[in-house]
Design a protein around this motif. Structure first.
Motif, short mmCIF file in Angstrom:
data_model
loop_
_atom_site.label_atom_id
_atom_site.label_comp_id
_atom_site.label_asym_id
_atom_site.label_seq_id
_atom_site.Cartn_x
_atom_site.Cartn_y
_atom_site.Cartn_z
N VAL A 125 58.18 30.81 17.44
CA VAL A 125 57.76 30.47 16.08
C VAL A 125 58.78 30.99 15.07
O VAL A 125 59.14 30.30 14.11
CB VAL A 125 56.35 31.03 15.80
N ALA A 126 59.27 32.20 15.28
CA ALA A 126 60.28 32.77 14.37
C ALA A 126 61.54 31.93 14.37
O ALA A 126 62.15 31.70 13.32
CB ALA A 126 60.59 34.21 14.76
N LEU A 127 61.93 31.44 15.54
CA LEU A 127 63.12 30.58 15.63
C LEU A 127 62.91 29.29 14.85
O LEU A 127 63.80 28.85 14.10
CB LEU A 127 63.43 30.26 17.09
N HIS A 128 61.74 28.69 14.98
CA HIS A 128 61.46 27.44 14.27
C HIS A 128 61.36 27.66 12.76
O HIS A 128 61.79 26.84 11.97
CB HIS A 128 60.19 26.79 14.81
N LEU A 129 60.76 28.77 12.37
CA LEU A 129 60.61 29.06 10.94
C LEU A 129 61.96 29.30 10.27
O LEU A 129 62.12 29.03 9.08
CB LEU A 129 59.69 30.26 10.73
N ARG A 130 62.92 29.79 11.02
CA ARG A 130 64.25 30.03 10.47
C ARG A 130 64.88 28.72 9.98
O ARG A 130 65.63 28.70 9.01
CB ARG A 130 65.13 30.69 11.51
N TYR A 131 64.59 27.62 10.68
CA TYR A 131 65.20 26.33 10.34
C TYR A 131 64.25 25.40 9.59
O TYR A 131 64.56 24.24 9.38
CB TYR A 131 65.71 25.65 11.61
N LEU A 132 63.11 25.90 9.18
CA LEU A 132 62.12 25.09 8.46
C LEU A 132 62.66 24.48 7.17
O LEU A 132 62.34 23.32 6.87
CB LEU A 132 60.87 25.92 8.18
N PHE A 176 51.40 36.28 21.76
CA PHE A 176 52.22 36.98 22.74
C PHE A 176 53.68 36.86 22.32
O PHE A 176 54.05 36.03 21.50
CB PHE A 176 51.99 36.46 24.16
N ILE A 177 54.50 37.72 22.83
CA ILE A 177 55.87 37.90 22.34
C ILE A 177 56.68 36.62 22.39
O ILE A 177 57.39 36.27 21.43
CB ILE A 177 56.57 39.03 23.11
N SER A 178 56.60 35.87 23.48
CA SER A 178 57.44 34.67 23.59
C SER A 178 57.01 33.61 22.58
O SER A 178 57.86 32.89 22.04
CB SER A 178 57.40 34.10 25.01
N LEU A 179 55.73 33.52 22.28
CA LEU A 179 55.28 32.58 21.25
C LEU A 179 55.75 33.04 19.87
O LEU A 179 56.20 32.22 19.06
CB LEU A 179 53.76 32.44 21.28
N ASP A 180 55.67 34.33 19.61
CA ASP A 180 56.15 34.86 18.33
C ASP A 180 57.64 34.58 18.14
O ASP A 180 58.09 34.21 17.06
CB ASP A 180 55.90 36.37 18.24
N ASN A 181 58.42 34.75 19.21
CA ASN A 181 59.86 34.49 19.12
C ASN A 181 60.15 33.02 18.88
O ASN A 181 61.03 32.67 18.10
CB ASN A 181 60.56 34.96 20.39
N LYS A 193 58.61 30.22 27.30
CA LYS A 193 57.15 30.10 27.46
C LYS A 193 56.49 29.75 26.13
O LYS A 193 55.58 28.93 26.08
CB LYS A 193 56.59 31.41 28.01
N GLY A 194 56.96 30.36 25.04
CA GLY A 194 56.41 30.08 23.71
C GLY A 194 56.66 28.64 23.28
O GLY A 194 55.77 27.98 22.72
N ILE A 195 57.87 28.12 23.53
CA ILE A 195 58.17 26.73 23.18
C ILE A 195 57.32 25.78 24.01
O ILE A 195 56.82 24.77 23.50
CB ILE A 195 59.68 26.45 23.35
N LEU A 238 44.04 23.29 17.62
CA LEU A 238 43.73 23.76 18.98
C LEU A 238 44.48 25.06 19.29
O LEU A 238 43.92 25.96 19.93
CB LEU A 238 44.10 22.68 20.00
N LEU A 239 45.73 25.16 18.84
CA LEU A 239 46.48 26.40 19.03
C LEU A 239 45.83 27.56 18.28
O LEU A 239 45.73 28.67 18.80
CB LEU A 239 47.93 26.22 18.57
N LEU A 240 45.36 27.30 17.06
CA LEU A 240 44.65 28.32 16.30
C LEU A 240 43.40 28.79 17.05
O LEU A 240 43.15 29.98 17.18
CB LEU A 240 44.27 27.80 14.91
N LEU A 241 42.63 27.83 17.56
CA LEU A 241 41.42 28.19 18.31
C LEU A 241 41.77 28.98 19.56
O LEU A 241 41.10 29.97 19.91
CB LEU A 241 40.63 26.93 18.68
N PHE A 242 42.85 28.59 20.24
CA PHE A 242 43.31 29.30 21.43
C PHE A 242 43.67 30.75 21.08
O PHE A 242 43.29 31.68 21.79
CB PHE A 242 44.52 28.57 22.04
N LEU A 243 44.39 30.93 19.98
CA LEU A 243 44.80 32.27 19.59
C LEU A 243 43.62 33.11 19.11
O LEU A 243 43.59 34.33 19.31
CB LEU A 243 45.88 32.20 18.50
N LEU A 244 42.62 32.46 18.49
CA LEU A 244 41.42 33.19 18.08
C LEU A 244 40.61 33.65 19.30
O LEU A 244 40.11 34.77 19.34
CB LEU A 244 40.55 32.33 17.17
N VAL A 245 40.49 32.78 20.28
CA VAL A 245 39.76 33.14 21.50
C VAL A 245 40.52 34.23 22.26
O VAL A 245 39.92 35.17 22.77
CB VAL A 245 39.55 31.89 22.40
#
Length: 117
Positions: free
Chosen positions: A54-61, A47-52, A3-5, A35-42
């Motif tokens: 993002v963490a997966l992508h940051l690992r390979y940044l 949510f957990i799946s988005l955090d997971n 869901k996060g991806i 737009l994602l920032l605005l969505f998260l601010l609103v």
């Protein structure tokens, strides 16, 4: 995590569509991030799946820095010719970014103190 991806890809797609439709000079993924920032601010949070995701992508940044480093190595002759222009642009850009960030933090601090009263 799926869901996060999907959420990340949706906002990137939405940003690309907006950039192409309005023929903007700003890249679509940058618009998607805004737009994602605005969505998260609103939404007032993530949510957990988005955090997971993002963490997966940051690992390979760090892998994304390899092409940039290779570009520097292959274009070293151009960089040496334009060294002073690059150095001045980096210096001025850094000073402007720091000044803007400091003023923005002052604004947020003052706004936060007013809201506490």
């Amino acid at each position: 995590m799926l869901k996060g991806i999907i959420v990340l890809l949706f906002f990137q797609f939405l940003g690309e569509c907006i950039a192409k439709f309005f023929e903007l000079l700003v890249p679509g993924p940058v618009i998607g991030m805004i737009l994602l920032l605005l969505f998260l601010l609103v939404r007032k949070g993530s949510f957990i799946s988005l955090d997971n995701a993002v963490a997966l992508h940051l690992r390979y940044l760090p892998l994304l820095f390899i092409p940039a480093a290779m570009g520097i190595i292959t274009q070293i002759d151009i960089i040496t010719k334009e060294f002073w222009a690059i150095a001045i642009a980096l210096f001025v850009g850094t000073i402007v970014a720091l000044a803007f960030s400091a003023k923005f933090m002052d604004y947020l601090t003052i706004k936060g103190e007013k809201n506490e009263l």
